[in-house]
Design a protein around this motif. Structure first.
Motif, PDB file in Angstrom:
ATOM      1  N   SER A 135       0.823  -1.212   0.000  1.00 18.23           N
ATOM      2  CA  SER A 135       0.000   0.000   0.000  1.00 18.23           C
ATOM      3  C   SER A 135       0.858   1.264   0.000  1.00 18.23           C
ATOM      4  N   GLU A 136       2.049   1.179   0.593  1.00 17.74           N
ATOM      5  CA  GLU A 136       2.940   2.353   0.649  1.00 17.74           C
ATOM      6  C   GLU A 136       3.480   2.747  -0.724  1.00 17.74           C
ATOM      7  N   TRP A 137       3.364   1.872  -1.718  1.00 13.83           N
ATOM      8  CA  TRP A 137       3.948   2.130  -3.032  1.00 13.83           C
ATOM      9  C   TRP A 137       3.023   2.858  -3.995  1.00 13.83           C
ATOM     10  N   TYR A 138       1.764   3.051  -3.602  1.00 16.06           N
ATOM     11  CA  TYR A 138       0.850   3.755  -4.497  1.00 16.06           C
ATOM     12  C   TYR A 138       1.169   5.248  -4.499  1.00 16.06           C
ATOM     13  N   LEU A 139       0.965   5.877  -5.647  1.00 14.29           N
ATOM     14  CA  LEU A 139       1.181   7.318  -5.766  1.00 14.29           C
ATOM     15  C   LEU A 139      -0.014   8.033  -5.144  1.00 14.29           C
ATOM     16  N   LYS A 140       0.248   8.948  -4.193  1.00 10.08           N
ATOM     17  CA  LYS A 140      -0.835   9.564  -3.436  1.00 10.08           C
ATOM     18  C   LYS A 140      -0.613  11.063  -3.275  1.00 10.08           C
ATOM     19  N   ASN A 141      -1.688  11.765  -3.019  1.00  4.12           N
ATOM     20  CA  ASN A 141      -1.571  13.170  -2.656  1.00  4.12           C
ATOM     21  C   ASN A 141      -1.366  13.274  -1.143  1.00  4.12           C
ATOM     22  N   PRO A 142      -1.132  14.475  -0.590  1.00  5.78           N
ATOM     23  CA  PRO A 142      -0.851  14.595   0.853  1.00  5.78           C
ATOM     24  C   PRO A 142      -1.981  14.110   1.754  1.00  5.78           C
ATOM     25  N   GLN A 143      -3.197  13.984   1.208  1.00  7.98           N
ATOM     26  CA  GLN A 143      -4.322  13.483   2.003  1.00  7.98           C
ATOM     27  C   GLN A 143      -4.429  11.958   1.932  1.00  7.98           C
ATOM     28  N   THR A 159       8.967   7.306  -8.248  1.00  4.04           N
ATOM     29  CA  THR A 159      10.024   8.226  -7.844  1.00  4.04           C
ATOM     30  C   THR A 159      11.100   7.554  -6.984  1.00  4.04           C
ATOM     31  N   ALA A 160      12.230   8.233  -6.921  1.00  3.92           N
ATOM     32  CA  ALA A 160      13.346   7.735  -6.112  1.00  3.92           C
ATOM     33  C   ALA A 160      13.050   7.826  -4.621  1.00  3.92           C
ATOM     34  N   TYR A 161      11.934   8.477  -4.235  1.00  2.00           N
ATOM     35  CA  TYR A 161      11.571   8.621  -2.824  1.00  2.00           C
ATOM     36  C   TYR A 161      10.451   7.681  -2.406  1.00  2.00           C
ATOM     37  N   CYS A 162      10.126   6.710  -3.225  1.00  2.00           N
ATOM     38  CA  CYS A 162       9.098   5.740  -2.869  1.00  2.00           C
ATOM     39  C   CYS A 162       9.483   5.047  -1.556  1.00  2.00           C
ATOM     40  N   PRO A 163       8.577   4.997  -0.580  1.00  2.00           N
ATOM     41  CA  PRO A 163       8.911   4.346   0.699  1.00  2.00           C
ATOM     42  C   PRO A 163       9.287   2.877   0.502  1.00  2.00           C
ATOM     43  N   MET A 212       5.515  12.282  -2.130  1.00  2.00           N
ATOM     44  CA  MET A 212       6.339  11.192  -2.648  1.00  2.00           C
ATOM     45  C   MET A 212       6.796  10.224  -1.576  1.00  2.00           C
ATOM     46  N   ASP A 213       7.106  10.731  -0.394  1.00  2.00           N
ATOM     47  CA  ASP A 213       7.752   9.903   0.618  1.00  2.00           C
ATOM     48  C   ASP A 213       6.844   9.470   1.752  1.00  2.00           C
ATOM     49  N   GLY A 214       5.560   9.796   1.653  1.00  2.00           N
ATOM     50  CA  GLY A 214       4.609   9.317   2.638  1.00  2.00           C
ATOM     51  C   GLY A 214       4.605  10.065   3.950  1.00  2.00           C
ATOM     52  N   ASP A 215       5.122  11.309   3.931  1.00  2.00           N
ATOM     53  CA  ASP A 215       5.150  12.065   5.190  1.00  2.00           C
ATOM     54  C   ASP A 215       3.961  13.013   5.328  1.00  2.00           C
ATOM     55  N   GLY A 216       3.039  12.991   4.358  1.00  2.00           N
ATOM     56  CA  GLY A 216       1.836  13.796   4.434  1.00  2.00           C
ATOM     57  C   GLY A 216       2.001  15.242   4.027  1.00  2.00           C
ATOM     58  N   THR A 217       3.148  15.607   3.458  1.00  2.00           N
ATOM     59  CA  THR A 217       3.377  16.990   3.049  1.00  2.00           C
ATOM     60  C   THR A 217       3.452  17.096   1.531  1.00  2.00           C
ATOM     61  N   LEU A 218       3.100  18.275   1.021  1.00  2.00           N
ATOM     62  CA  LEU A 218       3.106  18.546  -0.411  1.00  2.00           C
ATOM     63  C   LEU A 218       4.531  18.766  -0.896  1.00  2.00           C
ATOM     64  N   GLU A 219       4.871  18.132  -2.008  1.00  2.00           N
ATOM     65  CA  GLU A 219       6.215  18.279  -2.573  1.00  2.00           C
ATOM     66  C   GLU A 219       6.266  19.408  -3.598  1.00  2.00           C
TER      67      GLU A 219
END
Length: 286
Positions: A135-143, A159-163, A212-219
């Motif tokens: 599930s961590e590998w899906y591309l997601k928005n900050p929400q 991306t290179a920042y995929c968890p 990109m990295d799953g921290d919940g913030t907009l890149e």
């Protein structure tokens, strides 16, 4: 390198009969013969007459009566599912045309959402691939909302920042799948990764932005596109490291992305000559 030094393939994309009988002419580009000498298929290319032709035949349906026509092409791209559904057909193509180059088609940045009826029976390789996606590998928005580009699919974090999960990311998992399940079969000369975009911010910025990295913030946009490109370079490198030396790595780069000119053995210009003939030729000769 001069245009004359390049080897070009015209590409005919035959759409599924269920959708349309329309044939779309596009183009596929091969680097010079020295690249192929390293991959062990130069002799087959040498025996091919010119113009060299390719058929982008990615329908899930393949019939025995299709084989004589497909065997006339120098290069054929078939959906990977035919490895399990019709391995005898792939072998028959080589009997009919010993010089043919056959690539397995697979999407690089999206996967089925599992909603297709009888997926395990209809597309066992896609089903198998889906089972290992975290599930961590899906591309997601900050929400945390997943992106979808094509119907019945979700996008994945190239991306290179995929968890990483248990030491693996989507890129490393996909490269492992391609080499362990496709290349190891001995049926294919290589793989064609679909939807190898040069950037992704154009898509995500209108859908809430990207985390990109799953921290919940907009890149920021500039970080997104650089990481997207770097992720594809990692995918190619990992595929080459794991696959046999003579296994070709191709990509559908859409309208032509010169950023990947030195990365792949060949690229498909899906909308050739998108943005005009001059643009397409400039992209192809980088």
């Amino acid at each position: 390198m001069l245009l004359a030094d390049r080897t070009y393939f015209l590409l005919q994309r035959k759409l599924s009969a269920l959708l349309s009988a329309l044939f779309v002419i596009t183009a596929i580009f091969f680097p010079d013969q020295t690249v192929y000498a390293a991959h062990g298929v130069a002799s087959r290319l040498d025996r091919m007459s010119r113009p060299r032709l390719a058929n982008y035949y990615v329908s899930w349906d393949l019939k025995a009566e299709d084989l004589p026509d497909l065997a006339h092409w120098n290069l054929v791209i078939l959906d990977m599912e035919h490895q399990t559904k019709h391995p005898d057909y792939i072998k028959k193509l080589r009997e009919l045309n010993p010089s043919i180059v056959i690539l397995a088609y697979i999407t690089s940045q999206e996967i089925t959402d599992g909603s297709i009826d009888h997926l395990q029976e209809r597309a066992p390789l896609r089903y198998e691939l889906l089972q290992g996606v975290r599930s961590e590998w899906y591309l997601k928005n900050p929400q945390g909302k997943r992106f979808s580009f094509w119907q019945n699919t979700f996008m994945l974090n190239v991306t290179a920042y995929c968890p990483a999960v248990d030491g693996s990311t989507w890129n490393s998992y996909l490269a492992q799948f391609v080499t362990s399940r496709l290349a190891s079969s001995g049926l294919w000369d290589g793989v064609l990764y679909d939807n190898v975009w040069q950037n992704v911010d154009w898509f995500t910025k209108t859908r809430g932005g990207l985390d990109m990295d799953g921290d919940g913030t907009l890149e920021p946009a500039e970080r997104i596109d650089a990481a997207w490109h770097a992720g594809y370079e990692l995918l190619v490198a990992q595929t080459r490291r794991l696959a046999p030396e003579n296994f070709l790595v191709f990509a559908n780069v859409g309208l032509g992305h010169s950023a990947y000119a030195s990365s792949f053995d060949g690229v498909l210009f899906e909308h050739f000559p998108g943005f005009g003939w001059s643009y397409a030729m400039r992209e192809a000769t980088v």
